[in-house]
Design an enzyme around this catalytic site. Sequence first.
Site, mmCIF file in Angstrom:
data_model
loop_
_atom_site.group_PDB
_atom_site.id
_atom_site.type_symbol
_atom_site.label_atom_id
_atom_site.label_comp_id
_atom_site.label_asym_id
_atom_site.label_seq_id
_atom_site.Cartn_x
_atom_site.Cartn_y
_atom_site.Cartn_z
ATOM 1 N N ALA A 403 3.006 0.318 5.707
ATOM 2 C CA ALA A 403 1.556 0.330 5.929
ATOM 3 C C ALA A 403 0.844 0.782 4.665
ATOM 4 C CB ALA A 403 1.203 1.265 7.094
ATOM 5 N N CYS A 404 -0.045 -0.060 4.166
ATOM 6 C CA CYS A 404 -0.855 0.322 3.014
ATOM 7 C C CYS A 404 -2.319 0.082 3.334
ATOM 8 C CB CYS A 404 -0.433 -0.419 1.746
ATOM 9 S SG CYS A 404 -0.953 -2.143 1.678
ATOM 10 N N ASP A 405 -3.156 0.301 2.363
ATOM 11 C CA ASP A 405 -4.593 0.243 2.599
ATOM 12 C C ASP A 405 -5.038 -1.102 3.133
ATOM 13 O OD1 ASP A 405 -7.076 1.496 2.589
ATOM 14 O OD2 ASP A 405 -7.614 0.615 0.654
ATOM 15 N N ILE A 436 -2.957 -0.269 7.217
ATOM 16 C CA ILE A 436 -2.816 0.977 7.971
ATOM 17 C C ILE A 436 -3.791 1.044 9.140
ATOM 18 C CG2 ILE A 436 -4.422 2.379 6.611
ATOM 19 C CD1 ILE A 436 -2.204 4.598 6.758
#
Length: 610
Positions: A403-405, A436
């Site tokens: 999960a990233c921005d 995310i």
Amino acid sequence: MKETVDTATPSAPVAKKKVGVKARVQKFGSALSNMVMPNIGAFIAWGLITAIFMAGGWWPNADLAKMIQPMVHYLLPLLIAFTGGNMLAGHRGGVVGAIATMGVIVGSSIPMFIGAMIMGPLGGWCIKKWDDAIADKVKSGFEMLVNNFSAGIMGMLLAIVGYFMIGPVVAGASAAMAVGVNWIIKVKLLPLANVFIEPAKILFLNNAINQGILTPLGIQAASSAGKSILFLLEPDPGPGLGILLAFALFGKGTAKASAPSAMIIHFFGGIHEIYFPYVLMKPALFLAVIAGGVTGTATFSLLNVGLKSTPSPGSIIMLFVMSPRSLSNYIGLIVGVTLATLASFIVAAIVLKRDKSTATDDLAAAQGQMSAMKNGNADDSETPAEAADVIASYKDVDHIIFACDAGMGSSAMGASLLRDKVKKAGIDMSVTNTAISNLKDEPGLLVITQNELADRAAQKAPHALRLAVDNFLSSPKYDQVVVNLKARDQVSDDEPTSQAPSAPVENAADLPANLNLDLVNEIVFVHHDGHLGTATMATSLMKDRVKKANKNVAVKNLGIDELTDENSLLVVSSPEAAKNLKTRYTQVQVLVTDDLLNSPKYDKMVAALK
């Protein structure tokens, strides 16, 4: 630095962590960018149509150019609004958000991207609150009627509010912002924006800045002027390329070795996150990226360079694709990126050349040293995050999500790297990536995220197993994830079933006749080469066995050169290490096993200890 593993189970309440200002800013910026990023293909399509078919484009076509204005005034804002409403209340929220946004679109003559970012989530929030309020009050059989009419009425009311109230306010604010940006450009102060943009990028606010702020303003400017410099402020690959080039020539250790491949990923792949750890490992390099950003923007401004739409990803290829059909613009792009690279490189080279630290102060240290599981515990009293606990926490994991921005770029590559490792290890495990904001608290989930987003991951998935890394693209913790999964599976496979007779296990677990376990007061697992992680886990598992058996025997994990040659020492080792043991020590007692984690000999050995 120890591996950051957070565990939580559905049966145990999770205390809410206080969210810091930085996390709040990231959450807000992410909310803006997450309304744009899923629709980036539409922005690129609009940019290509504009660049190709408008008057003065690559292949002018008056009929096809008729799509340009409807797309920027209606399609793009409505897509943003639908996405924003969908984030809060699913498809139904997206529909209400899109209806509400029509009010601000019709009530204004400028592209309503900011209005869409307000009305879309507002529509989703309002319909969600309405649905929650009447959830148990609608009579059976009337659900569809109530749902359809409530969405229609809610959308209509919000569209009216948007037309008379929100639209004019946003239009006024957008006009003021446009005037301010134009003034900054005219007085040649726009390069100063990079003093804030470059450090913010490295703090993982890059998507929030580009997609949430610069893209809407840039689209508005490009719709009238044909291009905008705002599309170049954040995506310019020059500052990052200069940093990586300096490390390739003057760096040390892992950083120097990895910089050339990182340059390719960054410059041609457009994944800027790959150079962030290089800057973080030496904070003085913030000056280098600022110098590069300011130089590039100043050059673009002086040469009147701009793009038709936002380049995503920010690679040199996409910069040229999104450029107007103009030789001067192409040359300006090359000059601007080149000078940005040189400025960043010169400052970074000075910083690196003046650095007197040893070669061990390299990228590995910046990305987090090997975790405690990877490095082992030299101090026997240091027992947090024991391997046995880690293996237990992995027992229910059945899928992994990065999960990233924005859910793109670096997280996709990180997921690909771990997916390959998991596949080669023979583990059947799903490894995917997401934004995310779309993360869900699912059973059996292992969430891998950047340290900067760890707090938000804990909020979105409080009951999941969570792992924070410094860099998605080259974290040593991926190998440990694979080891933990294999150890989990191995321990599970070796557990005897309730129907299994005990006698055959005892016979299969005979100990060497020359062992005198009455003399043993210390058990040591010997590690060597690539078996450090396995030996560390085996040490913790044995500690648990010894503790449950109420035996007063110390358990340690040591290198082969750290042993004392005494018969009170029982060394457990692999067959490879045992060969070296026999040539170096004569008094230590040795137990050889192919399975350091869960040998069938262990139960009988522990039982025989004094």
